[in-house]
Design a protein around this motif. Structure first.
Motif, short mmCIF file in Angstrom:
data_model
loop_
_atom_site.label_atom_id
_atom_site.label_comp_id
_atom_site.label_asym_id
_atom_site.label_seq_id
_atom_site.Cartn_x
_atom_site.Cartn_y
_atom_site.Cartn_z
N ASP A 229 -2.59 -88.93 -2.13
CA ASP A 229 -2.57 -90.04 -3.46
C ASP A 229 -2.13 -91.43 -2.70
O ASP A 229 -0.92 -91.56 -2.73
CB ASP A 229 -1.76 -89.38 -4.26
CG ASP A 229 -2.04 -90.10 -5.60
OD1 ASP A 229 -2.76 -91.10 -5.51
OD2 ASP A 229 -1.80 -89.55 -6.70
N TYR A 230 -3.02 -92.31 -2.35
CA TYR A 230 -2.65 -93.58 -2.10
C TYR A 230 -2.19 -94.37 -3.20
O TYR A 230 -1.46 -95.33 -3.06
CB TYR A 230 -3.79 -94.31 -1.49
CG TYR A 230 -4.62 -93.62 -0.44
CD1 TYR A 230 -4.12 -93.09 0.73
CD2 TYR A 230 -6.19 -93.59 -0.65
CE1 TYR A 230 -4.82 -92.50 1.81
CE2 TYR A 230 -6.76 -92.95 0.61
CZ TYR A 230 -6.21 -92.32 1.61
OH TYR A 230 -6.87 -91.65 2.41
N ASN B 253 -10.06 -88.96 -1.01
CA ASN B 253 -8.85 -89.84 -1.26
C ASN B 253 -8.68 -90.89 -2.06
O ASN B 253 -8.13 -91.27 -2.90
CB ASN B 253 -8.06 -89.48 -0.22
CG ASN B 253 -7.81 -88.28 0.67
OD1 ASN B 253 -7.44 -87.01 -0.14
ND2 ASN B 253 -7.27 -88.11 1.87
N SER C 95 -7.54 -91.44 -5.67
CA SER C 95 -6.35 -92.27 -5.91
C SER C 95 -6.54 -93.58 -6.66
O SER C 95 -5.83 -94.31 -6.73
CB SER C 95 -5.94 -92.58 -4.46
OG SER C 95 -5.65 -91.70 -3.69
N LYS D 50 -5.19 -84.52 2.29
CA LYS D 50 -5.23 -85.08 0.84
C LYS D 50 -4.04 -85.84 0.58
O LYS D 50 -2.99 -85.35 0.78
CB LYS D 50 -5.49 -83.88 -0.07
CG LYS D 50 -6.51 -82.93 0.19
CD LYS D 50 -6.31 -81.65 -1.03
CE LYS D 50 -7.40 -80.63 -0.80
NZ LYS D 50 -6.93 -79.64 -1.80
N TRP E 195 -7.91 -82.54 -7.04
CA TRP E 195 -8.11 -83.38 -6.04
C TRP E 195 -9.24 -82.68 -5.12
O TRP E 195 -9.04 -82.11 -4.01
CB TRP E 195 -7.00 -83.24 -5.14
CG TRP E 195 -6.82 -84.56 -4.35
CD1 TRP E 195 -7.10 -84.62 -2.90
CD2 TRP E 195 -6.06 -85.79 -4.63
NE1 TRP E 195 -6.87 -86.22 -2.43
CE2 TRP E 195 -6.40 -86.67 -3.67
CE3 TRP E 195 -5.51 -86.31 -5.88
CZ2 TRP E 195 -5.72 -88.02 -3.66
CZ3 TRP E 195 -5.15 -87.43 -5.96
CH2 TRP E 195 -5.31 -88.40 -4.90
#
Lengths: 423, 373
Positions: free
Chosen positions: A134-135, A46, A50, A132, A271
């Motif tokens: 997305d930071y 992740n 990201s 999963k 991803w």
């Protein structure tokens, strides 16, 4: 001049004692998941997906496997000239040397590590969830709201909310109140233990609370910041997120991967989840094998029958052996005519010929009825099980066992064998 | 090791038929998870050769993608590294590689700027494991000018596509014929050579002066009576994949337990670029017998005596028999495939039938639109 917008601190030092013998020799983030992965692969992947390329991994409990797995971060593209992945164990200091005594204490002891990157934001992650996320989207949200702290939260069924720390928010999603494992929850928005801090806010809180014993994010840092009226926002996440804290939830999360179209889909191009692959060759399926509804990893040699199971890399399954509803981890050998049902068998285990695992009535575990439940038989890494024995449900085995350990060739449901030094 | 490596990966030939349209032979996928060049590269790495040049020319896109990083084979050190040399136009040369010797000549600086005393030259299309140190020891012991690694081929193989050698009792090569119509020798050159670096520079420069471009014909064959050229016999598995039949057979060889054990389980390992595919998934209805399945595959149908490369999707009620399915192939429901090689990135519709008849291997190239998935 080194400058990173956001760096991540990944807490990977916990034992995860509710996983029983699976974590007797390794930290929970190092436990295998989904065949070829380890739990820490999910937050690490992740991060890189990201765009977070600087990750400090805080280790403490049994770090050997974790260190070997992470290496210099090549599998996750975290081998960087500046930043990349750094493993941060506790270290001796002049004056008060101590272990990491709490989540925030661990971060506090690495202030210098964070300082050197001049980051504006610090992302705090824990190494024991499967998801999963997305930071970067979370960071955007954090910036839009000019937040001091953003906490990732997800809606849970209200009847389960009492297991979590829940947050109450106003119309703007600003958090007004926290409730830790409330008996009568007033909200179903549970904190996921993922935080973005403004570095200045985090640093100030860590230093202010440096003498707090077992300093913890949920118990000390967040309440402290809330009290001094920092802008704390909830970031709602609605994707797949699974805490694999117990053997039951760990088993369940693995089993979800074999659904026809799994909710948590590893087969998407987008991803990707990365891991340290040391075994590359394809798997061989012999002319005597039957495989149905399972996932099987590289390098396996399958000669038996596999149903509804998750098989790790380099596993050998002998002729006539039958595996049902089970998780078999890396390099384990199941000999001919063995029968395995609803079991978790860790790495490098040998199961003898004709041995049957997971057979019998549901009986509470005599070792720990909270850990070894769910009707699962659990066998720890490097264990050896002799030929032609029968092992019941809610059992735990760790170590090299011999026939003499099995009176009447049987280990009844609820029983356990933990060899000295293996606990 | 006191040697540098050169891998000749430029080649192609029409015997690969449609399979060669997309890529150089060295980039052909092999054994589910590898590419042909991985074997030469891993052998070099495992022999502690630190500096390796890959000479490539024909349709090098696949190969370049595969060699995008040198870390998979543990090259890319401060000392040495992995170099990929494609032909380039310079002030004094505007040609493509006109032959193997010419490809080395066009990169002669690589040889001149090195200091290691020996050079290992290997073809990129051989499937084998070999410690080149052993060949070098032999080379030194025999006081050879050039050592050629050779392999005795069994009676049934067609050897007219190889270079055939005859050796005397001392193993010195007394005859060397390139692709003869008929021969009484069963010993073929494996396309692996060891030679002193200065000697190689000298021979290559001489060749270039005389407008000769081929390493085998213009050096090995021409100099066999002047230079001490020795043969080193390879005992273990060796296979060259440069015809469709040989390529098919080599892949099918990996269904044999002893071959798998030799390549996959025994030291040293063969390395390849890591693709980060999830484990293979077997859905209800899948039925697999005697097959190799690679990561990322999703199987809903029947697969028998076949090799599935990475990320193959096999639809419901499909039957795949005695076939090779290359990387990232989608096969729709109810399709029947037998004795075929299905080209990578193919999309095959539902209810189709592809069969290689009369012992022939059919190459399937289907570029349909992939909907969904």
């Amino acid at each position: 001049m080194i400058k990173k917008e956001m760096i991540a601190m990944l807490l990977a030092g916990g034992q995860g004692s509710r996983l029983g013998v699976l974590t007797s020799k390794m930290a929970k983030p190092a436990v295998a998941f989904g065949g070829k992965y380890r739990i820490i692969d999910f937050p690490l992947s992740n991060c890189i997906n990201s765009g977070v390329d600087t990750v400090g991994v805080l280790t403490q409990y049994q770090p050997l496997r974790l260190n070997a797995h992470i290496g210099i971060g090549i599998p996750w593209d975290l081998d960087r000239n500046v930043g990349g992945v750094t493993v941060l164990p506790p270290y001796e200091k002049s004056g008060n040397s101590e272990w990491y005594t709490g989540t925030a204490n661990a971060i506090y002891q690495n202030i210098e590590y964070m300082q050197q990157y001049n980051a504006e934001y610090v992302l705090i992650l824990s190494g024991d969830h499967i998801y999963k996320m997305d930071y970067e989207l979370m960071l955007n949200y954090h910036k839009e709201h000019d937040a001091d702290i953003t906490i990732a939260c997800m809606p849970v069924p209200i009847e389960e909310a009492s297991r979590f720390g829940v947050v109450l928010t106003d119309d703007e999603n600003r958090i007004t109140e926290f409730e830790e494992k409330p008996e009568h929850p007033r909200s179903n928005l549970a904190s996921m233990g993922i935080y973005i801090f403004k570095w200045s806010v985090l640093k100030d809180a860590l230093i202010k609370l440096k003498d707090q014993k077992q300093c913890d994010f949920g118990k000390h840092i967040i309440p402290y910041c809330h009290e001094k009226n920092d802008r704390i926002f909830a970031y709602e996440y609605n994707g797949y997120w699974k805490d694999v804290g117990t053997l039951g939830s760990y088993w369940e999360a693995n089993m979800e991967l074999i659904d026809l179209i799994p909710v948590f889909n590893l087969y998407e191009e987008f991803w990707k989840i990365y891991t340290n692959n040391d075994i590359l060759p394809p798997q061989y399926i012999s002319d005597k094998s039957v495989i149905n509804r399972s996932i099987i990893s590289e390098g396996c040699d399958i000669r038996g029958e596999v149903y509804n199971s998750v098989i790790g890399v380099g596993v050998t399954i002998g002729e006539g052996a039958v595996i049902r509803d089970s998780i078999i981890m890396q390099n384990t050998v199941i000999k001919d005519n063995a029968y395995i049902e609803k079991s978790i068998i860790a790495e490098n285990v040998v199961i003898g010929q004709g041995t049957r695992v997971g057979i019998g009535p549901e009986v509470e575990s005599k070792l720990d009825k909270k850990i070894y439940a769910f009707g699962l038989a659990t066998i720890g890494e490097n264990s050896v099980i002799p030929n032609n024995v029968t092992i019941g449900k809610n059992t735990a085995i760790s170590g090299v066992t011999e026939e003499s350990d099995y009176p009447n060739r049987t280990l009844g449901s609820g029983e356990y064998i933990i060899k000295a030094g293996e606990m | 090791m006191r040697a540098i490596g050169i891998i000749l990966a430029g080649g192609n030939n029409n015997k690969m038929k449609e399979l060669s349209y997309k890529r150089a032979i060295a980039a052909m996928p092999v054994a589910g998870s590898y590419r042909a060049i991985d074997f030469a590269l891993s052998n070099m790495s495992n022999s502690n050769i630190q500096k390796v040049a890959v000479l490539t020319q024909y349709n090098a896109k696949s190969l370049n993608e595969h060699l995008s990083s040198s870390k998979w084979w543990d090259f890319g050190r401060k000392q040495g590294g992995l170099y990929v040399f494609t032909p380039s136009i310079t002030a004094d040369n505007g040609f493509w590689y006109r032959g193997t010797a010419d490809s080395i000549w066009q990169n002669i600086k690589f040889l001149k700027n090195s200091h290691e005393p020996y050079v290992v030259i290997a073809a990129g299309d051989g499937i084998y494991k070999l410690d080149y140190n052993k060949v070098l020891e032999y080379h030194i012991k025999k006081k050879a000018d050039i050592t050629v690694v050779c392999k005795d081929m069994p009676q049934e193989t067609d050897i007219t596509r190889f270079g055939l050698v005859k050796m005397n009792e001392d193993s010195r090569i007394v005859e060397f014929e390139e692709k003869p119509m008929a021969s009484d020798s069963r010993t073929v050159s494996a396309g692996i050579y060891i030679i002193r670096r200065r000697q190689l520079i000298e021979l290559i420069e001489k060749c270039a002066e005389e407008e000769r471009h081929d390493f085998v014909n213009d050096i090995l064959v021409r100099y066999k009576n002047i230079k001490r050229i020795y043969g080193y016999k390879l005992d273990n598995y060796w296979s060259n994949i440069s015809t469709v039949e040989a390529y098919y057979k080599t892949n099918m060889d990996f269904l044999k337990p002893e071959i798998r054990n030799y390549f996959f389980k025994q030291y040293p390992d063969i390395y390849s670029k890591v693709d980060d595919m999830p484990p293979a998934k077997y859905n209800p209805g899948s039925n697999i017998k005697n097959s190799l399945v690679s990561s990322g595959c999703i199987i809903n149908g029947q697969v028998e005596n076949s090799v599935l490369f990475k990320k193959a999707y096999i639809g419901n009620n499909c039957v795949i028999k005695n076939s090779i399915i290359l990387n990232n192939v989608y096969i729709g429901d109810n399709t029947y495939i037998e004795n075929c090689i299905v080209e990578s990135h193919d999309t095959i519709k539902a209810n189709e039938r592809y069969v290689g008849e009369n012992g022939q291997i059919k190459i399937v190239v289907e570029k349909n639109e992939r909907i969904g998935l």
